[in-house]
Design a protein around this motif. Structure first.
Motif, PDB file in Angstrom:
ATOM      1  N   ALA A 171     -27.548 -40.032  -3.869  1.00 46.54           N
ATOM      2  CA  ALA A 171     -27.003 -40.807  -2.753  1.00 46.54           C
ATOM      3  C   ALA A 171     -28.090 -41.213  -1.769  1.00 46.54           C
ATOM      4  O   ALA A 171     -28.069 -42.325  -1.231  1.00 46.54           O
ATOM      5  N   VAL A 172     -29.053 -40.338  -1.503  1.00 44.95           N
ATOM      6  CA  VAL A 172     -30.107 -40.699  -0.553  1.00 44.95           C
ATOM      7  C   VAL A 172     -31.006 -41.780  -1.150  1.00 44.95           C
ATOM      8  O   VAL A 172     -31.484 -42.674  -0.422  1.00 44.95           O
ATOM      9  N   LEU A 173     -31.201 -41.767  -2.454  1.00 40.17           N
ATOM     10  CA  LEU A 173     -31.982 -42.819  -3.090  1.00 40.17           C
ATOM     11  C   LEU A 173     -31.213 -44.137  -3.111  1.00 40.17           C
ATOM     12  O   LEU A 173     -31.799 -45.218  -2.961  1.00 40.17           O
ATOM     13  N   GLU A 174     -29.899 -44.061  -3.271  1.00 40.34           N
ATOM     14  CA  GLU A 174     -29.084 -45.272  -3.151  1.00 40.34           C
ATOM     15  C   GLU A 174     -29.184 -45.850  -1.744  1.00 40.34           C
ATOM     16  O   GLU A 174     -29.303 -47.070  -1.562  1.00 40.34           O
ATOM     17  N   ALA A 175     -29.147 -44.973  -0.739  1.00 38.19           N
ATOM     18  CA  ALA A 175     -29.305 -45.445   0.640  1.00 38.19           C
ATOM     19  C   ALA A 175     -30.663 -46.109   0.830  1.00 38.19           C
ATOM     20  O   ALA A 175     -30.777 -47.154   1.491  1.00 38.19           O
ATOM     21  N   ASP A 176     -31.719 -45.533   0.246  1.00 40.40           N
ATOM     22  CA  ASP A 176     -33.049 -46.141   0.335  1.00 40.40           C
ATOM     23  C   ASP A 176     -33.044 -47.556  -0.250  1.00 40.40           C
ATOM     24  O   ASP A 176     -33.613 -48.492   0.340  1.00 40.40           O
ATOM     25  N   ILE A 177     -32.413 -47.706  -1.408  1.00 37.31           N
ATOM     26  CA  ILE A 177     -32.367 -49.029  -2.043  1.00 37.31           C
ATOM     27  C   ILE A 177     -31.587 -50.004  -1.180  1.00 37.31           C
ATOM     28  O   ILE A 177     -32.001 -51.158  -0.992  1.00 37.31           O
ATOM     29  N   GLU A 178     -30.477 -49.546  -0.623  1.00 41.53           N
ATOM     30  CA  GLU A 178     -29.688 -50.423   0.243  1.00 41.53           C
ATOM     31  C   GLU A 178     -30.475 -50.828   1.494  1.00 41.53           C
ATOM     32  O   GLU A 178     -30.270 -51.916   2.032  1.00 41.53           O
ATOM     33  N   LEU A 179     -31.371 -49.940   1.929  1.00 39.89           N
ATOM     34  CA  LEU A 179     -32.186 -50.238   3.108  1.00 39.89           C
ATOM     35  C   LEU A 179     -33.448 -51.028   2.763  1.00 39.89           C
ATOM     36  O   LEU A 179     -34.245 -51.351   3.645  1.00 39.89           O
ATOM     37  N   GLY A 180     -33.639 -51.307   1.486  1.00 41.20           N
ATOM     38  CA  GLY A 180     -34.812 -52.066   1.065  1.00 41.20           C
ATOM     39  C   GLY A 180     -36.042 -51.234   0.821  1.00 41.20           C
ATOM     40  O   GLY A 180     -37.129 -51.782   0.592  1.00 41.20           O
ATOM     41  N   ALA A 181     -35.927 -49.925   0.844  1.00 43.98           N
ATOM     42  CA  ALA A 181     -37.086 -49.043   0.660  1.00 43.98           C
ATOM     43  C   ALA A 181     -37.260 -48.703  -0.817  1.00 43.98           C
ATOM     44  O   ALA A 181     -37.346 -47.534  -1.212  1.00 43.98           O
ATOM     45  N   THR A 182     -37.333 -49.722  -1.658  1.00 42.11           N
ATOM     46  CA  THR A 182     -37.409 -49.467  -3.096  1.00 42.11           C
ATOM     47  C   THR A 182     -38.740 -48.856  -3.508  1.00 42.11           C
ATOM     48  O   THR A 182     -38.806 -48.095  -4.473  1.00 42.11           O
ATOM     49  N   ALA A 183     -39.807 -49.181  -2.808  1.00 41.09           N
ATOM     50  CA  ALA A 183     -41.123 -48.638  -3.175  1.00 41.09           C
ATOM     51  C   ALA A 183     -41.126 -47.118  -3.116  1.00 41.09           C
ATOM     52  O   ALA A 183     -41.767 -46.455  -3.940  1.00 41.09           O
ATOM     53  N   ALA A 184     -40.408 -46.558  -2.152  1.00 41.48           N
ATOM     54  CA  ALA A 184     -40.322 -45.105  -2.051  1.00 41.48           C
ATOM     55  C   ALA A 184     -39.337 -44.534  -3.058  1.00 41.48           C
ATOM     56  O   ALA A 184     -39.531 -43.424  -3.577  1.00 41.48           O
ATOM     57  N   ALA A 185     -38.270 -45.273  -3.341  1.00 41.65           N
ATOM     58  CA  ALA A 185     -37.207 -44.742  -4.200  1.00 41.65           C
ATOM     59  C   ALA A 185     -37.586 -44.751  -5.678  1.00 41.65           C
ATOM     60  O   ALA A 185     -37.198 -43.838  -6.424  1.00 41.65           O
ATOM     61  N   LEU A 186     -38.304 -45.766  -6.128  1.00 41.46           N
ATOM     62  CA  LEU A 186     -38.528 -45.933  -7.569  1.00 41.46           C
ATOM     63  C   LEU A 186     -39.278 -44.770  -8.222  1.00 41.46           C
ATOM     64  O   LEU A 186     -38.870 -44.307  -9.295  1.00 41.46           O
ATOM     65  N   PRO A 187     -40.372 -44.253  -7.659  1.00 37.83           N
ATOM     66  CA  PRO A 187     -41.035 -43.120  -8.317  1.00 37.83           C
ATOM     67  C   PRO A 187     -40.124 -41.901  -8.439  1.00 37.83           C
ATOM     68  O   PRO A 187     -40.142 -41.206  -9.469  1.00 37.83           O
ATOM     69  N   ARG A 188     -39.338 -41.633  -7.418  1.00 41.19           N
ATOM     70  CA  ARG A 188     -38.420 -40.489  -7.471  1.00 41.19           C
ATOM     71  C   ARG A 188     -37.338 -40.718  -8.525  1.00 41.19           C
ATOM     72  O   ARG A 188     -36.948 -39.796  -9.238  1.00 41.19           O
ATOM     73  N   LEU A 189     -36.853 -41.951  -8.622  1.00 41.92           N
ATOM     74  CA  LEU A 189     -35.838 -42.243  -9.633  1.00 41.92           C
ATOM     75  C   LEU A 189     -36.407 -42.129 -11.045  1.00 41.92           C
ATOM     76  O   LEU A 189     -35.733 -41.635 -11.955  1.00 41.92           O
ATOM     77  N   ARG A 190     -37.624 -42.563 -11.238  1.00 45.69           N
ATOM     78  CA  ARG A 190     -38.231 -42.433 -12.571  1.00 45.69           C
ATOM     79  C   ARG A 190     -38.336 -40.957 -12.970  1.00 45.69           C
ATOM     80  O   ARG A 190     -38.070 -40.594 -14.119  1.00 45.69           O
ATOM     81  N   GLU A 191     -38.735 -40.127 -12.025  1.00 49.45           N
ATOM     82  CA  GLU A 191     -38.855 -38.703 -12.329  1.00 49.45           C
ATOM     83  C   GLU A 191     -37.482 -38.093 -12.619  1.00 49.45           C
ATOM     84  O   GLU A 191     -37.328 -37.304 -13.563  1.00 49.45           O
ATOM     85  N   LEU A 192     -36.482 -38.447 -11.825  1.00 52.18           N
ATOM     86  CA  LEU A 192     -35.146 -37.886 -12.035  1.00 52.18           C
ATOM     87  C   LEU A 192     -34.541 -38.348 -13.361  1.00 52.18           C
ATOM     88  O   LEU A 192     -33.866 -37.571 -14.043  1.00 52.18           O
ATOM     89  N   THR A 193     -34.757 -39.605 -13.748  1.00 49.84           N
ATOM     90  CA  THR A 193     -34.231 -40.059 -15.034  1.00 49.84           C
ATOM     91  C   THR A 193     -34.966 -39.392 -16.197  1.00 49.84           C
ATOM     92  O   THR A 193     -34.391 -39.192 -17.272  1.00 49.84           O
ATOM     93  N   ARG A 194     -36.220 -39.017 -15.985  1.00 49.97           N
ATOM     94  CA  ARG A 194     -36.943 -38.273 -17.024  1.00 49.97           C
ATOM     95  C   ARG A 194     -36.338 -36.878 -17.193  1.00 49.97           C
ATOM     96  O   ARG A 194     -36.144 -36.397 -18.315  1.00 49.97           O
ATOM     97  N   VAL A 195     -36.012 -36.241 -16.077  1.00 51.44           N
ATOM     98  CA  VAL A 195     -35.443 -34.889 -16.123  1.00 51.44           C
ATOM     99  C   VAL A 195     -33.985 -34.909 -16.598  1.00 51.44           C
ATOM    100  O   VAL A 195     -33.529 -33.975 -17.270  1.00 51.44           O
ATOM    101  N   HIS A 196     -33.264 -35.998 -16.260  1.00 53.87           N
ATOM    102  CA  HIS A 196     -31.838 -36.107 -16.616  1.00 53.87           C
ATOM    103  C   HIS A 196     -31.636 -37.392 -17.440  1.00 53.87           C
ATOM    104  O   HIS A 196     -31.075 -38.375 -16.950  1.00 53.87           O
ATOM    105  N   PRO A 197     -32.077 -37.384 -18.693  1.00 53.14           N
ATOM    106  CA  PRO A 197     -32.101 -38.632 -19.470  1.00 53.14           C
ATOM    107  C   PRO A 197     -30.730 -39.194 -19.811  1.00 53.14           C
ATOM    108  O   PRO A 197     -30.639 -40.360 -20.215  1.00 53.14           O
ATOM    109  N   LEU A 198     -29.663 -38.423 -19.653  1.00 56.31           N
ATOM    110  CA  LEU A 198     -28.324 -38.913 -19.978  1.00 56.31           C
ATOM    111  C   LEU A 198     -27.480 -39.201 -18.739  1.00 56.31           C
ATOM    112  O   LEU A 198     -26.300 -39.552 -18.865  1.00 56.31           O
TER     113      LEU A 198
END
Length: 259
Positions: free
Chosen positions: A168-195
């Motif tokens: 949810a906090v990463l979704e808020a970041d994207i909604e606020l336009g802070a994608t540069a900060a959100a994308l690395p964290r999302l890549r790591e989380l999708t690696r840990v939770h691939p499904l």
């Protein structure tokens, strides 16, 4: 949870190692089974837990002789720490449910507030609540408590709620336009939770809003391949619809929420 022992305030924390703080400092509970009893009673605050259930949780079918008397001794020692909010009634033990809340209860309230704010399209409010919720964590839930069935199930539930807060906090970041900060964290989380499709959807949206349409489509392709190979399933309709809209470069998508 905050209780009073002879005028001293006692706080119990579940979001990390089991924490007992009385007055100005921590109180060590060194015996693992003492921590397990306190954790089980805290998880069931306001509800009686029978001595039989505690023995089953602690020894899981391998109870020693005099197990109930041993549990009585554990409770007696714990009462010295948390006071008379730990009650004995008819062969059961109960931690007062009217005492102030635990850190876990506060976390869940902040999480609910943050997710509601996202639904209402108030990302600033959402991010503030969600960051406050995540700041309460000190490590894996109940990290130093023996993994009895009740403790393990509750820790798993709390960890799932923590992951929801991160999403949810990463979704808020994207909604606020802070994608540069959100994308690395999302890549790591999708690696840990691939499904976990919700994380992949957020990564797709963040990439698309960053002008990286091809990468967003590649994320979908990799997710679909994994789901089909491992479970014979297609992505959910919501994720398929997001993929369709990214493929079509839907102009409305730049300002559309993930839900």
């Amino acid at each position: 949870m905050v209780v009073s022992v002879s005028g001293a305030r006692v706080r119990l924390g579940l979001l990390g190692p089991l924490q007992v703080v009385r007055g100005d400092g921590p109180v060590a509970i060194t015996a693992p089974k003492h921590r397990a009893v306190l954790a089980i009673l805290a998880i069931n605050a306001g509800r009686p837990v029978s001595a039989e259930r505690l023995t089953e949780e602690l020894w899981q079918g391998s109870e020693p002789a005099f197990a109930r008397k041993t549990v009585q001794g554990y409770v007696w020692r714990l009462r010295k720490v948390v006071g008379d909010v730990l009650r004995t009634r008819a062969g059961s033990y109960e931690l007062d449910g009217d005492a102030p809340e635990s850190d876990a209860a506060r976390f869940e309230r902040l999480l609910a507030d943050g997710r509601h704010a996202l639904h209402e399209r108030r990302p600033e409010r959402a991010r503030a609540s969600l960051e406050a919720a995540l700041a309460l964590w000190r490590g894996p839930a109940l990290a130093d408590v023996p993994a009895t069935p009740v403790v393990r199930a509750h820790a798993d539930r709390l960890e799932e709620a923590r992951l929801l807060a991160l999403e949810a906090v990463l979704e808020a970041d994207i909604e606020l336009g802070a994608t540069a900060a959100a994308l690395p964290r999302l890549r790591e989380l999708t690696r840990v939770h691939p499904l976990r499709e919700s994380l992949h959807a957020l990564l797709m949206l963040g990439l698309y809003r960053s002008g990286r349409q091809a990468e967003a489509l590649a994320v979908y392709g990799a997710l679909r391949a994994t789901l089909v190979a491992e479970h014979g399933l297609e992505p959910t309709p919501a994720v398929r619809d997001l993929h369709r809209r990214i493929l079509a470069a839907d102009p409305a998508l730049t300002g559309a929420p993930i839900r």
